[in-house]
Design a protein around this motif. Structure first.
Motif, PDB file in Angstrom:
ATOM      1  N   ASP A  49       0.812  -1.211   0.000  1.00  0.00           N
ATOM      2  CA  ASP A  49       0.000   0.000   0.000  1.00  0.00           C
ATOM      3  C   ASP A  49       0.854   1.274   0.000  1.00  0.00           C
ATOM      4  N   ILE A  50       1.913   1.244  -0.793  1.00  0.00           N
ATOM      5  CA  ILE A  50       2.774   2.424  -0.934  1.00  0.00           C
ATOM      6  C   ILE A  50       2.436   3.095  -2.271  1.00  0.00           C
ATOM      7  N   PRO A  51       2.054   4.360  -2.259  1.00  0.00           N
ATOM      8  CA  PRO A  51       1.776   5.052  -3.525  1.00  0.00           C
ATOM      9  C   PRO A  51       3.029   5.107  -4.409  1.00  0.00           C
ATOM     10  N   VAL A  52       2.821   4.967  -5.722  1.00  0.00           N
ATOM     11  CA  VAL A  52       3.949   4.960  -6.659  1.00  0.00           C
ATOM     12  C   VAL A  52       3.797   6.067  -7.685  1.00  0.00           C
ATOM     13  N   MET A  53       4.804   6.889  -7.826  1.00  0.00           N
ATOM     14  CA  MET A  53       4.852   7.816  -8.963  1.00  0.00           C
ATOM     15  C   MET A  53       5.976   7.354  -9.880  1.00  0.00           C
ATOM     16  N   VAL A  54       5.689   7.385 -11.193  1.00  0.00           N
ATOM     17  CA  VAL A  54       6.610   6.827 -12.176  1.00  0.00           C
ATOM     18  C   VAL A  54       7.122   7.939 -13.091  1.00  0.00           C
ATOM     19  N   THR A  55       8.423   7.865 -13.389  1.00  0.00           N
ATOM     20  CA  THR A  55       8.993   8.724 -14.435  1.00  0.00           C
ATOM     21  C   THR A  55       9.746   7.835 -15.413  1.00  0.00           C
ATOM     22  N   PHE A  56       9.991   8.348 -16.629  1.00  0.00           N
ATOM     23  CA  PHE A  56      10.462   7.463 -17.694  1.00  0.00           C
ATOM     24  C   PHE A  56      11.971   7.478 -17.960  1.00  0.00           C
ATOM     25  N   ALA A  57      12.681   8.533 -17.575  1.00  0.00           N
ATOM     26  CA  ALA A  57      14.146   8.566 -17.684  1.00  0.00           C
ATOM     27  C   ALA A  57      14.633   8.202 -19.098  1.00  0.00           C
ATOM     28  N   GLY A  58      15.737   7.413 -19.191  1.00  0.00           N
ATOM     29  CA  GLY A  58      16.397   7.190 -20.477  1.00  0.00           C
ATOM     30  C   GLY A  58      15.793   6.079 -21.308  1.00  0.00           C
ATOM     31  N   GLY A  59      16.255   6.002 -22.547  1.00  0.00           N
ATOM     32  CA  GLY A  59      15.812   4.974 -23.494  1.00  0.00           C
ATOM     33  C   GLY A  59      16.331   5.357 -24.869  1.00  0.00           C
ATOM     34  N   TYR A  60      17.298   4.578 -25.353  1.00  0.00           N
ATOM     35  CA  TYR A  60      18.018   4.955 -26.579  1.00  0.00           C
ATOM     36  C   TYR A  60      18.105   3.764 -27.525  1.00  0.00           C
ATOM     37  N   ALA A  61      17.018   3.039 -27.639  1.00  0.00           N
ATOM     38  CA  ALA A  61      17.012   1.858 -28.511  1.00  0.00           C
ATOM     39  C   ALA A  61      17.341   2.277 -29.944  1.00  0.00           C
ATOM     40  N   ARG A  62      17.998   1.364 -30.657  1.00  0.00           N
ATOM     41  CA  ARG A  62      18.345   1.661 -32.058  1.00  0.00           C
ATOM     42  C   ARG A  62      17.098   2.082 -32.816  1.00  0.00           C
ATOM     43  N   ASN A  63      16.004   1.412 -32.539  1.00  0.00           N
ATOM     44  CA  ASN A  63      14.727   1.760 -33.146  1.00  0.00           C
ATOM     45  C   ASN A  63      13.886   2.469 -32.085  1.00  0.00           C
ATOM     46  N   VAL A  64      13.598   3.744 -32.303  1.00  0.00           N
ATOM     47  CA  VAL A  64      12.893   4.526 -31.276  1.00  0.00           C
ATOM     48  C   VAL A  64      11.551   3.905 -30.926  1.00  0.00           C
ATOM     49  N   GLU A  65      10.964   3.182 -31.872  1.00  0.00           N
ATOM     50  CA  GLU A  65       9.681   2.531 -31.599  1.00  0.00           C
ATOM     51  C   GLU A  65       9.801   1.499 -30.464  1.00  0.00           C
ATOM     52  N   ASP A  66      10.987   0.909 -30.303  1.00  0.00           N
ATOM     53  CA  ASP A  66      11.184  -0.028 -29.188  1.00  0.00           C
ATOM     54  C   ASP A  66      11.129   0.712 -27.849  1.00  0.00           C
ATOM     55  N   THR A  67      11.800   1.860 -27.789  1.00  0.00           N
ATOM     56  CA  THR A  67      11.754   2.662 -26.554  1.00  0.00           C
ATOM     57  C   THR A  67      10.314   3.052 -26.242  1.00  0.00           C
ATOM     58  N   VAL A  68       9.597   3.457 -27.267  1.00  0.00           N
ATOM     59  CA  VAL A  68       8.199   3.861 -27.094  1.00  0.00           C
ATOM     60  C   VAL A  68       7.369   2.663 -26.591  1.00  0.00           C
ATOM     61  N   ALA A  69       7.597   1.499 -27.179  1.00  0.00           N
ATOM     62  CA  ALA A  69       6.842   0.300 -26.773  1.00  0.00           C
ATOM     63  C   ALA A  69       7.140  -0.066 -25.316  1.00  0.00           C
ATOM     64  N   ILE A  70       8.419   0.005 -24.927  1.00  0.00           N
ATOM     65  CA  ILE A  70       8.803  -0.349 -23.551  1.00  0.00           C
ATOM     66  C   ILE A  70       8.113   0.593 -22.563  1.00  0.00           C
ATOM     67  N   GLN A  71       8.064   1.884 -22.905  1.00  0.00           N
ATOM     68  CA  GLN A  71       7.497   2.843 -21.951  1.00  0.00           C
ATOM     69  C   GLN A  71       5.956   2.794 -21.957  1.00  0.00           C
ATOM     70  N   CYS A  72       5.382   2.428 -23.101  1.00  0.00           N
ATOM     71  CA  CYS A  72       3.929   2.174 -23.101  1.00  0.00           C
ATOM     72  C   CYS A  72       3.608   0.933 -22.261  1.00  0.00           C
ATOM     73  N   ASN A  73       4.495  -0.057 -22.312  1.00  0.00           N
ATOM     74  CA  ASN A  73       4.283  -1.267 -21.513  1.00  0.00           C
ATOM     75  C   ASN A  73       4.266  -0.977 -20.020  1.00  0.00           C
ATOM     76  N   THR A  74       5.000   0.059 -19.610  1.00  0.00           N
ATOM     77  CA  THR A  74       4.982   0.438 -18.187  1.00  0.00           C
ATOM     78  C   THR A  74       3.571   0.868 -17.787  1.00  0.00           C
TER      79      THR A  74
END
Ligand SMILES: [Zn+2]
Length: 336
Positions: free
Chosen positions: A297-322
């Protein structure tokens, strides 16, 4: 409709020109969340920029003055590794405002995600590694100043060490004994001295960093718990170490807010990372953090920080998955 809010503004775009940092990722994540049906337009809240007073809760008046007047030295601008402009300053003040709003929403809704932020390499008196302002630290100090929280824990899963976070919250820490090793991990056997998991803590903010040891930053000021991972660590070992670090941290410390810095750069296709997590492993990582927080029962705030995948769509997919992971873990809402 989600049971929590996503914090986003088109103003998160960083005006830095052609750069390894994919400044357009924020808009791409926003658009993909809508297009895929993971989120609806009403799930998003638009933040206000932080005030200078907020920024000064963490950063020195001298540094803030330099940013406001465009008087960074050439060396300071070089350390930042992104080109200074007044518009860039506005984008960072907005990111900090977004993290403040995410923290506030998390305290109400149990979780909230800033589709930005996580600039964990910013120090009180200087910026470095693409990070001008430490938005997460600003959010924590603002929640404390408002009397909304007393303590916080940062859980930094970006591939790079959270040096700014460690420096800001160093407080009155003293070094204590190393943690016991993770029995389920083969890392100990392979590199008996490399995977140090250090533990140092006293203060109102407990900092955990899981990162690749052989990577930026060269100097890693001690977090409360540092997990120095060797190159090439894959999903299973990473998840075992994360589980161990979370368990250990939460045995020692009871945070009023957990700040999860969910970098996408432990991904095996990352240009600035040397770990080997898969997209599925990264989603399991997110689920682990959310499950642990939810169970306690601990509140969570999330931030996205780094992500430099060769294909930017991978970074986008990983952060959407969060966002998807939060949606799945927190699906039952407040009543369960
Ligand atoms: Zn990083």
């Amino acid at each position: 409709m989600l049971l929590f809010k996503l914090i986003y503004s088109n103003g998160y775009y960083l005006p830095i020109g052609a750069h390894v940092f994919p400044a357009e990722k924020y808009r791409l994540i926003h658009d993909r969340l809508l297009a895929s049906g993971v989120a609806e337009a009403t799930d998003f809240l638009e933040p206000e920029p932080a005030t200078d007073q907020d920024i000064l809760l963490v950063h020195t008046p001298e540094y803030v003055h330099k940013l406001r007047t465009g008087t960074l030295s050439p060396l300071e601008e070089m350390e930042l590794e992104i080109p200074y402009s007044p518009e860039l300053v506005e984008a960072f003040w907005l990111a900090a405002g977004g993290s403040i709003l995410a923290a506030r929403q998390a305290l109400t809704d149990r979780v909230s995600i800033n589709i930005g932020g996580g600039f964990h390499h910013a120090f009180p008196d200087h910026g470095e590694g693409f990070c001008m302002i430490h938005d997460v630290a600003v959010a924590i100090r603002r929640m404390q100043r408002d009397g909304r929280i007393r303590t916080a824990m940062t859980v930094d899963c970006d591939v790079h060490h959270g040096n700014g976070t460690a420096a800001i919250f160093a407080g009155t820490r003293t070094r204590s004994e190393p943690l016991p090793s993770v029995s389920t991990s083969p890392l100990n056997r392979e590199q008996p001295t490399a995977n140090t998991m250090r533990r140092t803590h006293e203060g109102d903010v407990f900092t955990i960093s899981l990162h690749q040891h052989n990577n930026y930053p060269a100097v890693k000021p001690p977090s409360s718990i540092d997990v120095d991972l060797p190159d090439g660590v894959g999903d299973d070992d990473y998840l075992a170490w994360l589980d161990n670090a979370l368990s250990s941290g939460l045995r020692q410390f009871e945070p009023d807010l957990l700040c999860y810095i969910a970098g996408a750069d432990p991904y095996r296709e990352d240009q600035l990372g040397g770990l080997s997590l898969t997209m599925e492993g990264l989603k399991k990582r997110d689920e682990l953090v959310f499950r642990v927080a939810r169970a306690r029962d601990i509140p969570v705030m999330v931030t996205f920080a780094g992500g430099y995948a060769r294909n930017v769509e991978d970074t986008v997919a990983i952060q959407c998955n969060t966002v998807s992971a939060a949606k799945e873990v927190f699906v039952r809402g407040l009543s369960s």
